[in-house]
Design a protein around this motif. Structure first.
Motif, PDB file in Angstrom:
ATOM      1  N   ILE A  81      13.521  99.563 -15.315  1.00 57.06           N
ATOM      2  CA  ILE A  81      12.694  99.729 -14.126  1.00 57.06           C
ATOM      3  C   ILE A  81      13.339 100.800 -13.269  1.00 57.06           C
ATOM      4  O   ILE A  81      14.579 100.934 -13.259  1.00 57.06           O
ATOM      5  N   ALA A  82      12.534 101.599 -12.576  1.00 56.92           N
ATOM      6  CA  ALA A  82      13.059 102.705 -11.777  1.00 56.92           C
ATOM      7  C   ALA A  82      13.703 102.207 -10.494  1.00 56.92           C
ATOM      8  O   ALA A  82      13.238 101.242  -9.880  1.00 56.92           O
ATOM      9  N   THR A  83      14.781 102.886 -10.069  1.00 56.57           N
ATOM     10  CA  THR A  83      15.510 102.468  -8.871  1.00 56.57           C
ATOM     11  C   THR A  83      15.700 103.584  -7.850  1.00 56.57           C
ATOM     12  O   THR A  83      16.256 103.337  -6.773  1.00 56.57           O
ATOM     13  N   SER A  84      15.262 104.794  -8.139  1.00 55.27           N
ATOM     14  CA  SER A  84      15.429 105.880  -7.161  1.00 55.27           C
ATOM     15  C   SER A  84      14.304 105.820  -6.132  1.00 55.27           C
ATOM     16  O   SER A  84      13.189 105.376  -6.433  1.00 55.27           O
ATOM     17  N   PRO A  85      14.561 106.254  -4.898  1.00 57.85           N
ATOM     18  CA  PRO A  85      13.516 106.239  -3.866  1.00 57.85           C
ATOM     19  C   PRO A  85      12.249 106.974  -4.292  1.00 57.85           C
ATOM     20  O   PRO A  85      11.137 106.494  -4.049  1.00 57.85           O
ATOM     21  N   ILE A  86      12.403 108.127  -4.957  1.00 56.85           N
ATOM     22  CA  ILE A  86      11.230 108.907  -5.343  1.00 56.85           C
ATOM     23  C   ILE A  86      10.395 108.185  -6.398  1.00 56.85           C
ATOM     24  O   ILE A  86       9.170 108.195  -6.354  1.00 56.85           O
ATOM     25  N   HIS A  87      11.038 107.511  -7.325  1.00 56.93           N
ATOM     26  CA  HIS A  87      10.310 106.767  -8.356  1.00 56.93           C
ATOM     27  C   HIS A  87       9.678 105.499  -7.786  1.00 56.93           C
ATOM     28  O   HIS A  87       8.543 105.158  -8.114  1.00 56.93           O
ATOM     29  N   MET A  88      10.427 104.772  -6.949  1.00 53.37           N
ATOM     30  CA  MET A  88       9.891 103.530  -6.388  1.00 53.37           C
ATOM     31  C   MET A  88       8.687 103.806  -5.501  1.00 53.37           C
ATOM     32  O   MET A  88       7.683 103.076  -5.553  1.00 53.37           O
ATOM     33  N   ALA A  89       8.754 104.880  -4.704  1.00 51.00           N
ATOM     34  CA  ALA A  89       7.669 105.171  -3.762  1.00 51.00           C
ATOM     35  C   ALA A  89       6.451 105.775  -4.443  1.00 51.00           C
ATOM     36  O   ALA A  89       5.314 105.372  -4.169  1.00 51.00           O
ATOM     37  N   HIS A  90       6.672 106.730  -5.353  1.00 48.05           N
ATOM     38  CA  HIS A  90       5.542 107.499  -5.883  1.00 48.05           C
ATOM     39  C   HIS A  90       5.037 107.027  -7.240  1.00 48.05           C
ATOM     40  O   HIS A  90       3.855 107.171  -7.542  1.00 48.05           O
ATOM     41  N   LYS A  91       5.908 106.466  -8.053  1.00 48.04           N
ATOM     42  CA  LYS A  91       5.469 106.007  -9.378  1.00 48.04           C
ATOM     43  C   LYS A  91       5.155 104.519  -9.383  1.00 48.04           C
ATOM     44  O   LYS A  91       4.058 104.104  -9.775  1.00 48.04           O
ATOM     45  N   LEU A  92       6.109 103.719  -8.948  1.00 45.10           N
ATOM     46  CA  LEU A  92       5.920 102.266  -8.961  1.00 45.10           C
ATOM     47  C   LEU A  92       5.088 101.781  -7.775  1.00 45.10           C
ATOM     48  O   LEU A  92       4.418 100.749  -7.872  1.00 45.10           O
ATOM     49  N   ARG A  93       5.178 102.508  -6.660  1.00 48.47           N
ATOM     50  CA  ARG A  93       4.537 102.079  -5.403  1.00 48.47           C
ATOM     51  C   ARG A  93       4.996 100.670  -5.037  1.00 48.47           C
ATOM     52  O   ARG A  93       4.200  99.781  -4.741  1.00 48.47           O
ATOM     53  N   MET A  94       6.316 100.473  -5.106  1.00 43.00           N
ATOM     54  CA  MET A  94       6.932  99.187  -4.802  1.00 43.00           C
ATOM     55  C   MET A  94       8.067  99.390  -3.812  1.00 43.00           C
ATOM     56  O   MET A  94       8.695 100.456  -3.769  1.00 43.00           O
ATOM     57  N   THR A  95       8.325  98.361  -3.019  1.00 46.85           N
ATOM     58  CA  THR A  95       9.476  98.396  -2.119  1.00 46.85           C
ATOM     59  C   THR A  95      10.732  98.085  -2.919  1.00 46.85           C
ATOM     60  O   THR A  95      10.658  97.489  -4.002  1.00 46.85           O
ATOM     61  N   PRO A  96      11.920  98.419  -2.388  1.00 44.16           N
ATOM     62  CA  PRO A  96      13.158  98.056  -3.082  1.00 44.16           C
ATOM     63  C   PRO A  96      13.261  96.556  -3.346  1.00 44.16           C
ATOM     64  O   PRO A  96      13.729  96.137  -4.409  1.00 44.16           O
ATOM     65  N   GLU A  97      12.802  95.746  -2.408  1.00 43.46           N
ATOM     66  CA  GLU A  97      12.843  94.294  -2.575  1.00 43.46           C
ATOM     67  C   GLU A  97      11.966  93.851  -3.743  1.00 43.46           C
ATOM     68  O   GLU A  97      12.344  92.964  -4.521  1.00 43.46           O
ATOM     69  N   GLN A  98      10.809  94.468  -3.880  1.00 38.49           N
ATOM     70  CA  GLN A  98       9.901  94.139  -4.983  1.00 38.49           C
ATOM     71  C   GLN A  98      10.493  94.568  -6.333  1.00 38.49           C
ATOM     72  O   GLN A  98      10.327  93.874  -7.336  1.00 38.49           O
ATOM     73  N   VAL A  99      11.198  95.701  -6.339  1.00 33.94           N
ATOM     74  CA  VAL A  99      11.836  96.177  -7.568  1.00 33.94           C
ATOM     75  C   VAL A  99      12.922  95.201  -8.012  1.00 33.94           C
ATOM     76  O   VAL A  99      13.025  94.847  -9.198  1.00 33.94           O
ATOM     77  N   VAL A 100      13.740  94.743  -7.075  1.00 29.38           N
ATOM     78  CA  VAL A 100      14.781  93.774  -7.397  1.00 29.38           C
ATOM     79  C   VAL A 100      14.164  92.498  -7.955  1.00 29.38           C
ATOM     80  O   VAL A 100      14.618  91.955  -8.980  1.00 29.38           O
ATOM     81  N   GLU A 101      13.113  92.028  -7.310  1.00 27.67           N
ATOM     82  CA  GLU A 101      12.458  90.796  -7.757  1.00 27.67           C
ATOM     83  C   GLU A 101      11.898  90.955  -9.169  1.00 27.67           C
ATOM     84  O   GLU A 101      12.055  90.068 -10.020  1.00 27.67           O
TER      85      GLU A 101
END
Length: 515
Positions: A99-119
């Protein structure tokens, strides 16, 4: 000395190279050779991407017993389920979650917050551990991630059950010093880091993939991911053969080793090159044909007096043979079979019989048949599995410096029907390809054309590699013959047949492409 595990992703990341489309038989042959090479883990594909990929991963996992086989998976349950069904028959099934963890990937590709990525990451690891004894977790685009967040998510996926933590340089952005510092940061700031193996996965966009991988080893990585010949998406991945030889030659510095059989390197490199159609540059480190050539008079003089003056790697170390077995027209089936086995190829009885016929035909035209000639014949017999499509029956090309080049071609389709067409061109190859395009009744764009001799001499076999685009699908093809034009025709037909095979698989399996 520290043991470094080698994670080979030639069949997954490597196959993502533009124009590379391996069929099941080719993937199995590469997997068997990787097993002989001694890699620790083979990433066989992305099981959830398509039914074709699923079947390939499944068959490789059931065939390969000398190393672990893994598959890639997004952090979603359906991907994990598909991977388990494909891998559960393996000797040591493991999953590669990402799963992506960089700000650019989380915001533009996943469209998820850091908290959602961790979950999502923690949930996926916990679910995967129900099935897989070994779960590897990757932080996509880790090298552009914020280090405190990276440390946080790594700690939580380890707690959830991850056994291997992979830190990919997904876009080939980082430098060796910076990359090493990430590993040091994680080792110093993740309390449970000693429970896992740290892995490095580097891309070569800035030409630093191998250097970055070696830097990771210096800073605590115990697993290196890469591909044979460094193939892969965009500029490719870290070249595993370069890393393995660097560790061997400079063991005094790195104090690390792998379990690779280095003498299998050249054979593995050649196999991957021929099956993918990606030619090895002559000056490529370790496996290029000029890697052990000395042009300068000063260098030649030094090498003749003492090889180590200019040669830090001996050709024999990586399996480059100074001489090869020569077969001729008086050689029998038994001698042929023995040589095929010595070269590391496994052929069924029917394939041996067909190869023997081709061998005898070539022996009547060519006095000595070298190992390179024999390998070219093996490739043509073993890996041309397109009987449902077009086969070459005959070609006739008329050419003269003051004539218009003209070609006549007869093909046989999968139903046994003959197709005959003729066309002209500005040269012999263009006339031939214009004629074939008429036979196919579809537009074909030739993107690349390369020809090389299999061995030396005027009677050498010609080997042609092409890359084409048909129906927005890019793929490569290869053909071998003593006649250059026949080899050119075979390569073109091979490439177009691959496109038709891909389209057939998509129709039958409703293939889904996942980026």
């Amino acid at each position: 000395m520290r043991k470094i595990n080698i994670f080979d992703t030639t069949l997954r990341d490597g196959e993502q190279s533009a124009g590379v489309n391996l069929n099941l038989h080719e993937k199995l042959e590469i997997a068997r050779q990787l097993e002989r090479l001694g890699v620790d883990i083979i990433e066989a594909g992305f099981p959830a991407a398509s039914k074709g990929d699923f079947q390939a991963v499944k068959q490789i996992a059931e065939t390969i017993k000398g190393c672990s086989v893994t598959g890639l998976s997004r952090s979603v349950q359906s991907d994990i389920d598909a991977a388990w069904e494909a891998l559960k028959g393996g000797a040591e099934p493991r999953l590669h979650l990402f799963i992506a963890t960089s700000p650019i990937h989380m915001a533009h590709k996943l469209r998820m917050t850091p908290e959602q990525v961790v979950e999502a990451a923690v949930s996926a690891v916990k679910y995967a551990k129900r099935y897989f004894p070994i779960v590897q977790w990757s932080a996509e685009d880790a090298c552009r991630s914020e280090l405190p967040f990276l440390a946080e998510i790594v700690a939580k996926v380890i707690e959830a059950g991850a056994s291997v933590i992979n830190i990919p340089d997904t876009v080939g952005y980082i430098t060796p010093k910076e990359y090493g510092e990430i590993f040091t940061f994680l080792r110093n700031n993740v309390q449970n880091i000693e429970k896992v193996s740290l892995s490095a996965h580097c891309h070569d966009d800035l030409g630093m993939a191998v250097a970055n991988s070696l830097a990771a080893i210096e800073h605590g990585a115990t697993q290196i991911e890469g591909t044979i010949n460094g193939i892969g998406e965009r500029a490719g991945n870290a070249a595993l053969e370069e890393i393995a030889v660097a560790l061997y030659i400079r063991k005094d510095y790195y104090n690390a080793t792998t379990r690779l059989n280095l003498q299998e390197i050249k054979r593995t490199s050649n196999l991957v090159s021929k099956l993918t159609g990606m030619v090895i540059p002559a000056n490529k480190a370790v496996v290029g044909k000029n890697a052990f050539a000395h042009e300068s008079g000063i260098h030649q003089d030094g090498v003749l007096k003492e090889k180590t003056t200019y040669e830090i790697i001996s050709p024999e170390l990586v399996g480059v043979q100074s001489n090869s077995m020569v077969l001729g027209k008086h050689s029998g089936r038994h001698a042929l079979r023995n040589r095929v086995e010595e070269l590391g190829y496994t052929l069924a009885e029917e394939e041996i019989n067909k190869l023997f016929v081709r061998f005898k035909e070539l022996a009547d035209k060519k006095k000595d048949i070298t190992d390179d000639d024999l390998v070219a014949l093996i490739f043509e017999e073993k890996f041309d599995h397109f009987k449902d499509f077009y086969q070459l029956s005959s070609i006739q090309v008329q050419y003269g410096t003051k004539q218009i080049p003209t070609a006549v071609v007869v093909l046989t389709d999968g139903a046994g029907n003959e197709i005959q067409e003729a066309a002209t061109g500005s040269g012999s190859v263009e006339a031939l390809y214009n004629t074939l395009e008429r036979c196919f009744q579809t537009d074909v764009t030739l993107l690349d054309y390369r020809i090389e001799s299999v061995s030396g001499g005027r009677d050498a076999l010609a080997q042609v590699f092409v890359k084409v685009r048909v129906h927005e699908i890019e793929t490569s093809g290869r053909g071998t013959a003593q006649d250059v034009l026949e080899a050119s025709a075979k390569a073109y037909i091979n490439a177009v047949n691959r496109v038709f095979m891909i389209e057939k698989m998509r129709e039958e399996n409703q293939k889904v492409t996942i980026k």
